[in-house]
Design a protein around this motif. Structure first.
Motif, PDB file in Angstrom:
ATOM      1  N   UNK A   1       0.819  -1.205   0.000  1.00 16.09           N
ATOM      2  CA  UNK A   1       0.000   0.000   0.000  1.00 16.09           C
ATOM      3  C   UNK A   1       0.857   1.261   0.000  1.00 16.09           C
ATOM      4  N   UNK A   2       1.879   1.286   0.836  1.00 17.18           N
ATOM      5  CA  UNK A   2       2.762   2.454   0.894  1.00 17.18           C
ATOM      6  C   UNK A   2       3.583   2.578  -0.380  1.00 17.18           C
ATOM      7  N   UNK A   3       3.976   1.432  -0.959  1.00 18.90           N
ATOM      8  CA  UNK A   3       4.719   1.465  -2.221  1.00 18.90           C
ATOM      9  C   UNK A   3       3.884   2.114  -3.310  1.00 18.90           C
ATOM     10  N   UNK A   4       2.606   1.737  -3.405  1.00 23.23           N
ATOM     11  CA  UNK A   4       1.731   2.326  -4.412  1.00 23.23           C
ATOM     12  C   UNK A   4       1.494   3.810  -4.142  1.00 23.23           C
TER      13      UNK A   4
ATOM     14  N   UNK B   1      10.475  13.959  -7.921  1.00 24.64           N
ATOM     15  CA  UNK B   1      10.385  14.377  -6.520  1.00 24.64           C
ATOM     16  C   UNK B   1      11.652  14.027  -5.770  1.00 24.64           C
ATOM     17  N   UNK B   2      11.853  14.695  -4.641  1.00 27.02           N
ATOM     18  CA  UNK B   2      12.870  14.301  -3.682  1.00 27.02           C
ATOM     19  C   UNK B   2      12.208  13.390  -2.649  1.00 27.02           C
ATOM     20  N   UNK B   3      13.015  12.755  -1.826  1.00 25.62           N
ATOM     21  CA  UNK B   3      12.466  11.909  -0.765  1.00 25.62           C
ATOM     22  C   UNK B   3      11.643  12.741   0.211  1.00 25.62           C
TER      23      UNK B   3
ATOM     24  N   UNK C   1      13.119   9.196   5.608  1.00 22.40           N
ATOM     25  CA  UNK C   1      13.923   7.971   5.501  1.00 22.40           C
ATOM     26  C   UNK C   1      13.094   6.839   4.906  1.00 22.40           C
ATOM     27  N   UNK C   2      11.836   6.719   5.359  1.00 25.33           N
ATOM     28  CA  UNK C   2      10.966   5.668   4.833  1.00 25.33           C
ATOM     29  C   UNK C   2      10.655   5.913   3.359  1.00 25.33           C
TER      30      UNK C   2
END
Length: 231
Positions: free
Chosen positions: A165-168, A180-182, A194-195
């Motif tokens: 879910x977070x990957x998507x 984008x940047x992190x 970091x995540x």
């Protein structure tokens, strides 16, 4: 070589899918359509026979200004068009999924997806066609099972601590913003920098995004992540 027709009303999506197909052995894009009517016009040689490159596989969006992917599928099946279809769409309505499956689509892939997911589905389809081609005479039950099984997606193992879910969610941010940047991805996706960087680095390893280094006046270079469709 498997001849592919791309159908989507978004030019950037068509560009991305064209690039994706070009990175997979055994496939080539021979036509593109930005609407339902244009897709049916391009499938006309399949229906009547002859006249240009025959389409083997349609990568079909479900929502277009002049019709739906279900309309295209229904018409193609009514004309007994010899073509396979993989739905590539953001539509998650169970009734639409049911209709698409009922009309014979071999895969249904929900946007946004990674290049790894895309490559896996096309590789499965390529394996399915190879099994059909190599079967001689009447297929045995085991051969039929293998043909059907070739189209079933295998689960994708993520590195420990990452969730689908977070990957998507991170992928959707990159796709929406192109680059984008992190820190930017973290703010939009609602996670730590970091995540977000872990997800972005994973997407870079999969080939779905491209890591770009920017060098300033001093210190370490800043990494940005570009969606591979944004070119």
């Amino acid at each position: 070589m498997i001849n592919v027709l791309l159908v989507d009303d978004e030019p950037l999506v068509l560009e991305a899918h064209r690039e994706y197909v070009g990175r997979i052995d055994g496939f080539r894009v021979v036509a593109e359509a930005s609407g339902a009517r244009a897709a049916l016009d391009r499938l006309a040689p399949n229906i009547r026979g002859g006249g240009g490159d025959t389409i083997d596989l349609v990568l079909l969006d479900m929502t277009m200004p002049d019709g739906t992917g279900v309309d295209v599928l229904r018409y193609a099946r009514a004309k007994a068009t010899p073509v396979d279809v993989i739905a590539l769409t953001s539509v998650r309505d169970p009734e639409v999924v049911r209709q698409v499956i009922m009309l014979g689509a071999v895969q249904y892939l929900v946007k946004p997806f990674t290049f790894a997911d895309f490559r896996k589905r096309l590789a499965q389809y390529r394996d399915y066609r190879a099994r059909l081609r190599n079967a001689s005479g009447a297929a045995t039950q085991s051969e039929i099972d293998a043909m059907i099984g070739a189209l079933r997606p295998a689960p994708t193992a993520l590195p420990k601590g990452l969730s689908p879910q977070s990957l998507q969610a991170v992928l959707a941010v990159v796709r929406a913003r192109a680059q984008v940047t992190a820190a930017e991805a973290a703010e939009v996706a609602g996670m730590s920098r970091v995540t977000a960087r872990r997800y972005l680095e994973h997407l870079a390893e999969l080939g779905s995004v491209e890591r770009v280094a920017h060098y300033g006046t001093g210190g370490r270079p800043r990494s940005e992540y570009r969606w591979r469709g944004a070119r």
